[in-house]
Design a protein around this motif. Structure first.
Motif, mmCIF file in Angstrom:
data_model
loop_
_atom_site.group_PDB
_atom_site.id
_atom_site.type_symbol
_atom_site.label_atom_id
_atom_site.label_comp_id
_atom_site.label_asym_id
_atom_site.label_seq_id
_atom_site.Cartn_x
_atom_site.Cartn_y
_atom_site.Cartn_z
ATOM 1 N N THR A 276 0.740 -1.375 -0.140
ATOM 2 C CA THR A 276 0.043 -0.016 0.058
ATOM 3 C C THR A 276 0.804 1.264 0.082
ATOM 4 O O THR A 276 0.295 2.464 -0.238
ATOM 5 N N LEU A 277 2.171 1.243 0.449
ATOM 6 C CA LEU A 277 3.059 2.267 0.548
ATOM 7 C C LEU A 277 3.069 3.220 -0.711
ATOM 8 O O LEU A 277 3.034 4.422 -0.777
ATOM 9 N N PRO A 278 3.337 2.546 -1.924
ATOM 10 C CA PRO A 278 3.437 3.370 -3.238
ATOM 11 C C PRO A 278 2.308 4.158 -3.565
ATOM 12 O O PRO A 278 2.359 5.420 -3.951
ATOM 13 N N GLN A 279 0.891 3.896 -3.282
ATOM 14 C CA GLN A 279 -0.140 4.642 -3.522
ATOM 15 C C GLN A 279 -0.224 5.514 -2.382
ATOM 16 O O GLN A 279 -0.505 6.844 -2.562
ATOM 17 N N THR A 280 0.355 5.365 -1.250
ATOM 18 C CA THR A 280 0.115 6.383 -0.030
ATOM 19 C C THR A 280 1.063 7.405 -0.338
ATOM 20 O O THR A 280 0.847 8.698 -0.273
ATOM 21 N N PHE A 281 2.363 7.173 -0.982
ATOM 22 C CA PHE A 281 3.567 8.054 -1.381
ATOM 23 C C PHE A 281 2.701 8.945 -2.459
ATOM 24 O O PHE A 281 2.991 10.133 -2.346
ATOM 25 N N ARG A 282 2.097 8.475 -3.488
ATOM 26 C CA ARG A 282 1.653 9.387 -4.475
ATOM 27 C C ARG A 282 0.492 10.315 -3.885
ATOM 28 O O ARG A 282 0.634 11.348 -4.185
ATOM 29 N N ASP A 283 -0.250 9.721 -2.906
ATOM 30 C CA ASP A 283 -1.329 10.663 -2.269
ATOM 31 C C ASP A 283 -0.602 11.807 -1.436
ATOM 32 O O ASP A 283 -0.979 12.822 -1.754
ATOM 33 N N LEU A 284 0.233 11.398 -0.690
ATOM 34 C CA LEU A 284 1.156 12.445 0.063
ATOM 35 C C LEU A 284 1.605 13.458 -0.718
ATOM 36 O O LEU A 284 1.696 14.563 -0.475
ATOM 37 N N SER A 285 2.405 12.761 -1.768
ATOM 38 C CA SER A 285 2.914 13.948 -2.703
ATOM 39 C C SER A 285 1.918 14.870 -3.412
ATOM 40 O O SER A 285 2.308 16.121 -3.485
ATOM 41 N N PHE A 286 0.763 14.403 -3.989
ATOM 42 C CA PHE A 286 -0.596 15.085 -4.329
ATOM 43 C C PHE A 286 -0.789 16.133 -3.359
ATOM 44 O O PHE A 286 -0.941 17.384 -3.492
ATOM 45 N N LEU A 287 -1.002 15.751 -2.058
ATOM 46 C CA LEU A 287 -1.291 16.521 -0.894
ATOM 47 C C LEU A 287 -0.413 17.716 -0.654
ATOM 48 O O LEU A 287 -0.894 19.011 -0.356
ATOM 49 N N GLU A 288 0.885 17.290 -0.843
ATOM 50 C CA GLU A 288 1.790 18.361 -0.445
ATOM 51 C C GLU A 288 1.711 19.480 -1.407
ATOM 52 O O GLU A 288 1.833 20.279 -1.121
ATOM 53 N N LYS A 289 1.792 18.877 -2.678
ATOM 54 C CA LYS A 289 1.642 19.851 -3.831
ATOM 55 C C LYS A 289 0.666 20.842 -3.632
ATOM 56 O O LYS A 289 0.914 22.116 -3.755
ATOM 57 N N TRP A 290 -0.610 20.396 -3.404
ATOM 58 C CA TRP A 290 -1.794 20.904 -3.492
ATOM 59 C C TRP A 290 -1.690 22.360 -2.133
ATOM 60 O O TRP A 290 -2.024 23.287 -2.258
ATOM 61 N N HIS A 291 -1.218 21.727 -1.066
ATOM 62 C CA HIS A 291 -1.078 22.492 0.029
ATOM 63 C C HIS A 291 -0.265 23.719 -0.443
ATOM 64 O O HIS A 291 -0.594 25.033 -0.116
ATOM 65 N N ALA A 292 1.126 23.532 -1.119
ATOM 66 C CA ALA A 292 1.938 24.480 -1.290
ATOM 67 C C ALA A 292 1.115 25.453 -2.317
ATOM 68 O O ALA A 292 1.473 26.669 -2.246
ATOM 69 N N GLN A 293 0.544 24.951 -3.418
ATOM 70 C CA GLN A 293 -0.214 25.538 -4.455
ATOM 71 C C GLN A 293 -1.017 26.842 -3.717
ATOM 72 O O GLN A 293 -1.182 27.725 -4.078
ATOM 73 N N LEU A 294 -1.906 26.195 -2.834
ATOM 74 C CA LEU A 294 -3.232 26.888 -2.228
ATOM 75 C C LEU A 294 -2.364 27.969 -1.443
ATOM 76 O O LEU A 294 -2.942 29.154 -1.292
ATOM 77 N N GLN A 295 -1.322 27.652 -0.410
ATOM 78 C CA GLN A 295 -0.780 28.544 0.109
ATOM 79 C C GLN A 295 -0.113 29.937 -0.619
ATOM 80 O O GLN A 295 -0.183 30.896 -0.296
ATOM 81 N N GLN A 296 0.379 29.352 -1.712
ATOM 82 C CA GLN A 296 1.162 30.478 -2.692
ATOM 83 C C GLN A 296 0.026 31.519 -3.342
ATOM 84 O O GLN A 296 0.177 32.578 -2.999
ATOM 85 N N ARG A 297 -1.266 30.797 -3.538
ATOM 86 C CA ARG A 297 -2.229 31.552 -4.042
ATOM 87 C C ARG A 297 -2.896 32.558 -3.095
ATOM 88 O O ARG A 297 -3.266 33.715 -3.105
ATOM 89 N N TYR A 298 -2.812 32.004 -1.802
ATOM 90 C CA TYR A 298 -3.392 32.777 -0.639
ATOM 91 C C TYR A 298 -2.542 33.931 -0.457
ATOM 92 O O TYR A 298 -2.785 35.057 -0.314
ATOM 93 N N GLY A 299 -1.295 33.649 -0.566
ATOM 94 C CA GLY A 299 -0.310 34.947 -0.133
ATOM 95 C C GLY A 299 -0.255 35.959 -1.413
ATOM 96 O O GLY A 299 -0.261 36.967 -1.064
ATOM 97 N N ALA A 300 -0.569 35.567 -2.791
ATOM 98 C CA ALA A 300 -0.794 36.307 -3.892
ATOM 99 C C ALA A 300 -1.938 37.307 -4.030
ATOM 100 O O ALA A 300 -1.838 38.129 -4.590
ATOM 101 N N LEU A 301 -2.621 36.705 -3.340
ATOM 102 C CA LEU A 301 -4.022 37.756 -2.984
ATOM 103 C C LEU A 301 -4.088 38.886 -2.237
ATOM 104 O O LEU A 301 -4.427 39.999 -2.499
ATOM 105 N N PHE A 302 -2.699 39.135 -1.579
ATOM 106 C CA PHE A 302 -2.528 40.457 -0.813
ATOM 107 C C PHE A 302 -1.349 41.253 -1.535
ATOM 108 O O PHE A 302 -0.975 40.965 -2.269
#
Length: 176
Positions: A150-176
């Motif tokens: 199950t670890l390879p899929q968990t790795f992919r899911d964590l990678s996506f979540l970390e990427k989304w988190h960074a993108q959302l935070q970047q956009r939040y900062g760009a609003l100011f």
């Protein structure tokens, strides 16, 4: 060298973040180029620290260290598809707003966009919390000694979540 070996830690799905930070601080101080250390060793310590701090990168390093075969390419799990759609949609809406705001030429035009900006800030905040919750939940499953297959899929899911988190935070900062 394995990031685990850099800190004299056994390969593990989880690390004690305080212990890791203390080990990093000690090694970085000992090998800092300003104190006579080698730049390459110092850079290796920094890379290892960044790897072990990130759940997805740590999981990848664990699978490499324990010879678990995996493919980093692939789709997100079905249970994260709704979140994927929400993130994609909100990122598109935020990018469109940022373009609109950057083309506003007057103070009045910018002031008229403020309610939309506040609404997007609220939406981004909620979605950031949702992604963080999913990250925490998925990271917690690693403490339950999941089956290696199950670890390879968990790795992919964590990678996506970390990427989304960074993108959302970047956009939040760009609003100011």
């Amino acid at each position: 060298m394995s990031p685990f070996a850099t800190f004299s830690l056994p390969p593990s799905l989880l690390v004690d973040e305080d212990q890791l930070q203390n080990l990093y601080r000690d090694l970085a101080a000992q090998h800092h180029p300003d104190k006579g250390g080698e730049r390459s060793t110092f850079d290796q310590i920094n890379r290892a620290y960044q790897t072990l701090k990130s759940p997805s990168k740590r999981l990848q390093a664990y699978m490499e260290a324990t010879n678990i075969e995996f493919d980093s390419r692939g789709a997100v799990s079905n249970h994260l598809m709704d979140l994927f759609m929400q993130v994609g949609s909100l990122l598109q809406n935020t990018d469109a707003f940022i373009r609109k705001k950057s083309s506003a030429n007057s103070a009045l035009a910018k002031a008229l966009l403020e309610p939309e900006s506040m609404h997007l800030q609220d939406q981004l905040t909620l979605l950031i919390h949702s992604v963080e919750s999913s990250l925490n939940t998925l990271t917690e499953t690693l403490s339950e000694s999941p089956p290696p297959e199950t670890l390879p899929q968990t790795f992919r899911d964590l990678s996506f979540l970390e990427k989304w988190h960074a993108q959302l935070q970047q956009r939040y900062g760009a609003l100011f």
